[in-house]
Design a protein around this motif. Sequence first.
Motif, PDB file in Angstrom:
ATOM      1  N   GLN A   1      -0.286  10.215   1.183  1.00  0.00           N
ATOM      2  CA  GLN A   1       0.091  11.624   1.092  1.00  0.00           C
ATOM      3  C   GLN A   1       1.184  11.793   0.037  1.00  0.00           C
ATOM      4  O   GLN A   1       2.015  10.910  -0.153  1.00  0.00           O
ATOM      5  CB  GLN A   1       0.625  12.146   2.433  1.00  0.00           C
ATOM      6  CG  GLN A   1      -0.392  12.098   3.566  1.00  0.00           C
ATOM      7  CD  GLN A   1       0.203  12.471   4.916  1.00  0.00           C
ATOM      8  OE1 GLN A   1       1.346  12.922   4.997  1.00  0.00           O
ATOM      9  NE2 GLN A   1      -0.566  12.278   5.971  1.00  0.00           N
TER      10      GLN A   1
ATOM     11  N   ALA B   1       4.401   3.663   9.124  1.00  0.00           N
ATOM     12  CA  ALA B   1       3.797   2.683   8.217  1.00  0.00           C
ATOM     13  C   ALA B   1       4.655   2.380   7.000  1.00  0.00           C
ATOM     14  O   ALA B   1       4.273   1.558   6.172  1.00  0.00           O
ATOM     15  CB  ALA B   1       2.423   3.180   7.764  1.00  0.00           C
ATOM     16  N   ALA B   2       5.796   3.042   6.856  1.00  0.00           N
ATOM     17  CA  ALA B   2       6.662   2.806   5.700  1.00  0.00           C
ATOM     18  C   ALA B   2       8.104   3.078   6.083  1.00  0.00           C
ATOM     19  O   ALA B   2       8.404   4.029   6.815  1.00  0.00           O
ATOM     20  CB  ALA B   2       6.261   3.702   4.528  1.00  0.00           C
TER      21      ALA B   2
ATOM     22  N   TYR C   1       6.938   5.560  -1.060  1.00  0.00           N
ATOM     23  CA  TYR C   1       7.070   4.714   0.119  1.00  0.00           C
ATOM     24  C   TYR C   1       5.823   3.877   0.311  1.00  0.00           C
ATOM     25  O   TYR C   1       4.730   4.417   0.472  1.00  0.00           O
ATOM     26  CB  TYR C   1       7.303   5.577   1.364  1.00  0.00           C
ATOM     27  CG  TYR C   1       8.565   6.385   1.284  1.00  0.00           C
ATOM     28  CD1 TYR C   1       9.780   5.820   1.638  1.00  0.00           C
ATOM     29  CD2 TYR C   1       8.553   7.698   0.827  1.00  0.00           C
ATOM     30  CE1 TYR C   1      10.955   6.549   1.548  1.00  0.00           C
ATOM     31  CE2 TYR C   1       9.725   8.434   0.738  1.00  0.00           C
ATOM     32  CZ  TYR C   1      10.920   7.844   1.103  1.00  0.00           C
ATOM     33  OH  TYR C   1      12.079   8.566   1.006  1.00  0.00           O
ATOM     34  N   GLY C   2       6.003   2.566   0.284  1.00  0.00           N
ATOM     35  CA  GLY C   2       4.884   1.671   0.512  1.00  0.00           C
ATOM     36  C   GLY C   2       5.090   0.846   1.763  1.00  0.00           C
ATOM     37  O   GLY C   2       6.168   0.861   2.365  1.00  0.00           O
ATOM     38  N   THR C   3       4.050   0.130   2.138  1.00  0.00           N
ATOM     39  CA  THR C   3       4.142  -0.697   3.341  1.00  0.00           C
ATOM     40  C   THR C   3       5.138  -1.847   3.164  1.00  0.00           C
ATOM     41  O   THR C   3       5.691  -2.347   4.146  1.00  0.00           O
ATOM     42  CB  THR C   3       2.761  -1.293   3.685  1.00  0.00           C
ATOM     43  OG1 THR C   3       2.213  -1.902   2.509  1.00  0.00           O
ATOM     44  CG2 THR C   3       1.810  -0.218   4.186  1.00  0.00           C
TER      45      THR C   3
ATOM     46  N   TRP D   1       8.703   1.186   9.409  1.00  0.00           N
ATOM     47  CA  TRP D   1       7.518   0.340   9.287  1.00  0.00           C
ATOM     48  C   TRP D   1       7.370  -0.508  10.532  1.00  0.00           C
ATOM     49  O   TRP D   1       8.326  -1.136  10.971  1.00  0.00           O
ATOM     50  CB  TRP D   1       7.633  -0.573   8.067  1.00  0.00           C
ATOM     51  CG  TRP D   1       6.468  -1.518   7.949  1.00  0.00           C
ATOM     52  CD1 TRP D   1       5.290  -1.291   7.305  1.00  0.00           C
ATOM     53  CD2 TRP D   1       6.362  -2.836   8.514  1.00  0.00           C
ATOM     54  NE1 TRP D   1       4.455  -2.380   7.421  1.00  0.00           N
ATOM     55  CE2 TRP D   1       5.089  -3.348   8.163  1.00  0.00           C
ATOM     56  CE3 TRP D   1       7.207  -3.629   9.285  1.00  0.00           C
ATOM     57  CZ2 TRP D   1       4.648  -4.604   8.552  1.00  0.00           C
ATOM     58  CZ3 TRP D   1       6.767  -4.891   9.676  1.00  0.00           C
ATOM     59  CH2 TRP D   1       5.499  -5.368   9.304  1.00  0.00           C
TER      60      TRP D   1
ATOM     61  N   VAL E   1       2.069   4.624   1.099  1.00  0.00           N
ATOM     62  CA  VAL E   1       1.861   5.416   2.314  1.00  0.00           C
ATOM     63  C   VAL E   1       2.101   6.902   2.022  1.00  0.00           C
ATOM     64  O   VAL E   1       1.293   7.753   2.369  1.00  0.00           O
ATOM     65  CB  VAL E   1       2.780   4.924   3.451  1.00  0.00           C
ATOM     66  CG1 VAL E   1       2.610   5.786   4.698  1.00  0.00           C
ATOM     67  CG2 VAL E   1       2.471   3.454   3.769  1.00  0.00           C
ATOM     68  N   TYR E   2       3.229   7.204   1.380  1.00  0.00           N
ATOM     69  CA  TYR E   2       3.475   8.579   0.965  1.00  0.00           C
ATOM     70  C   TYR E   2       4.511   8.593  -0.138  1.00  0.00           C
ATOM     71  O   TYR E   2       5.187   7.592  -0.401  1.00  0.00           O
ATOM     72  CB  TYR E   2       3.892   9.484   2.135  1.00  0.00           C
ATOM     73  CG  TYR E   2       5.248   9.239   2.759  1.00  0.00           C
ATOM     74  CD1 TYR E   2       5.441   8.244   3.701  1.00  0.00           C
ATOM     75  CD2 TYR E   2       6.353  10.039   2.428  1.00  0.00           C
ATOM     76  CE1 TYR E   2       6.682   8.043   4.292  1.00  0.00           C
ATOM     77  CE2 TYR E   2       7.598   9.848   3.017  1.00  0.00           C
ATOM     78  CZ  TYR E   2       7.750   8.840   3.952  1.00  0.00           C
ATOM     79  OH  TYR E   2       8.975   8.639   4.539  1.00  0.00           O
TER      80      TYR E   2
ATOM     81  N   ARG F   1      -2.596  11.187   8.844  1.00  0.00           N
ATOM     82  CA  ARG F   1      -3.486  10.039   8.735  1.00  0.00           C
ATOM     83  C   ARG F   1      -3.330   9.235  10.024  1.00  0.00           C
ATOM     84  O   ARG F   1      -2.215   9.045  10.508  1.00  0.00           O
ATOM     85  CB  ARG F   1      -3.074   9.166   7.544  1.00  0.00           C
ATOM     86  CG  ARG F   1      -3.936   7.933   7.416  1.00  0.00           C
ATOM     87  CD  ARG F   1      -3.368   6.949   6.415  1.00  0.00           C
ATOM     88  NE  ARG F   1      -4.350   5.922   6.107  1.00  0.00           N
ATOM     89  CZ  ARG F   1      -4.139   4.906   5.295  1.00  0.00           C
ATOM     90  NH1 ARG F   1      -2.969   4.793   4.691  1.00  0.00           N
ATOM     91  NH2 ARG F   1      -5.068   4.016   5.063  1.00  0.00           N
TER      92      ARG F   1
ATOM     93  N   GLU G   1       0.857  -1.191   0.000  1.00  0.00           N
ATOM     94  CA  GLU G   1       0.000   0.000   0.000  1.00  0.00           C
ATOM     95  C   GLU G   1       0.898   1.249   0.000  1.00  0.00           C
ATOM     96  O   GLU G   1       1.850   1.322   0.779  1.00  0.00           O
ATOM     97  CB  GLU G   1      -0.887  -0.003   1.249  1.00  0.00           C
ATOM     98  CG  GLU G   1      -1.883   1.135   1.313  1.00  0.00           C
ATOM     99  CD  GLU G   1      -2.470   1.335   2.707  1.00  0.00           C
ATOM    100  OE1 GLU G   1      -2.941   2.449   2.999  1.00  0.00           O
ATOM    101  OE2 GLU G   1      -2.443   0.378   3.509  1.00  0.00           O
TER     102      GLU G   1
END
Lengths: 328, 328
Positions: free
Chosen positions: A221, B229-230, A239-241, B155, A146-147, B200, A144
């Motif tokens: 974001q 989260a990242a 940046y993803g999870t 993360w 994230v930003y 968030r 996912e």
Amino acid sequence: MSTRWGILATGGIAHAFARDLALLPDAELVAVGSRTQATAEAFGEEFAIPHRHGSYQALVEDPDVDAVYVSTPHPGHHDAALMAIAAGKAVLVEKPFAMDAAEAREMVDAARAAGTLLVEAMWTRFLPHIARIREILAAGTLGEIVYLTAEHGQWFANDPQFRLFAPSLGGGALLDLGIYPVSFAHFVLGTPAKITAVSRAAFTGVDATTSMILQYGSGAQAILTTSLAAASANPAAIYGTEARLEIDGWFYTPTTFRVVSRDGTVLERYDVPHEGHGLRHEAAEVGRCLQAGLTESPLLPLEETLAIMGTLDEVRRQIGLDYSALAP
Amino acid sequence: MSTRWGILATGGIAHAFARDLALLPDAELVAVGSRTQATAEAFGEEFAIPHRHGSYQALVEDPDVDAVYVSTPHPGHHDAALMAIAAGKAVLVEKPFAMDAAEAREMVDAARAAGTLLVEAMWTRFLPHIARIREILAAGTLGEIVYLTAEHGQWFANDPQFRLFAPSLGGGALLDLGIYPVSFAHFVLGTPAKITAVSRAAFTGVDATTSMILQYGSGAQAILTTSLAAASANPAAIYGTEARLEIDGWFYTPTTFRVVSRDGTVLERYDVPHEGHGLRHEAAEVGRCLQAGLTESPLLPLEETLAIMGTLDEVRRQIGLDYSALAP
């Protein structure tokens, strides 16, 4: 079949486009149009262009031209594009596509009514590294999102004569430089649900440094900054999870990137060599669309171009960048 | 003269501090205090600490302790620091210094009334690369600062038991991770004139990803993002009219940086090797201040600690992060 190009306006970016077009096998530069015959002749001489027109109207009416590249200063895009569309040409319009979303909507409506191809010249979108990033995003490798961050800062000496400082030419960092990070955010995350922007003005009243936070329905974001007062390395990152994608500066030109998992493992290194400036890929896309009988590029649909203009409008509203209120 | 340390609370950061203190010639770890005798004994055994106290009160009253390192979760900082100050000890308080500026003000007032040394344990501020950056900023090498960027993203799996997700422990990205970019912005640019923040929330209501734009009287901007989260590479950069300073990730730990002029020339490469985690430099600073009879560190004055807490308060207000309103 080769695409026969006409260049409308002969500024710096037109020179870069003409040079890069020479690297493209399926394209011919057959015509140039300028507001004076003398500049058309000079540009034509430089690039060995057979047809040299002393007006934009004569260029768009040239029967040997398939596609017109509109490279005037921003405030001229709207009228020049409408002129070329009316003449039945495919049109590639420099970014920012128009001065605001209302102008952009008129251009899109006109092209749709005429059934002609219209493409925003956001050349980044058609670069090889971006094509690979598109695949990585589609594959979900990052998890996912994230930003993301993206920057475009260049330093220019304060000069009221220079385009970037001139309100009458749509100057300022946002429209000229900020369009890249804004377009990148749209590419990765789509249309934002909420926009927050702050800015500092240059000595002529146009924006010198503008920072934006875009928020999305997904919760993601985009944190974007543009400046004409400082030279950045112009990086971007997503940046993803699961992993991040780090694009080396300058992110919007042919460049390299890495995908790094959240535990630090490098999952992919993209370091394919690239020849030339990179502007030819947008020209190649116009050629592909013409061959396929398309009226817009699936890689940068017109609704996305309109959404990007909408984002720029909202940023300008928040930072109070009103060209009509500024001295010329 | 060696500084005799007592560690108050025995969590993860206390372990890192104890390990790093062993690399410091002028420091001795003489005591540890925990809420139970058993955990004090276990920690004392691990680091060969002679005095092991089953209460914080007993630790701060230990006559062999010169300086107390407060490493409880954030909500415990205020009471523990006041306790140590009342016992006449020098105190090094983990960051965030307190839960809000009001708590921080009480702690500062108490230390000033008692004439004791009080320092925020923002260890970055005392690192060698930051010392060199301080010199570069003072020399004006970068020109006028236009903007800076700083990120801190890590993360973490969603776990309601984990401190970072727990409202009752002052969880969320901002106070735990965001304190680094916020403190960095204060270090470079001082106290902001205006703060804009969006966020968030994580599943427990604490903030998961928070982005901030700080604006300064000089016109400069600081663009900051923090996320739990990242996983970011955690870079930071300072952009001036003459040159930029690019700090490699993780910017707030011992690391390397480059100064690059606006024409692309590398003016300086800082790549001095560093041993250990880097926490000992804050302990060394406490030792220097004690030797010099100071009651605060000139490298991180208490008014700056208070200003940082004020920034965090305003960000929390804007993003609606109200711990008292969240479930424990």
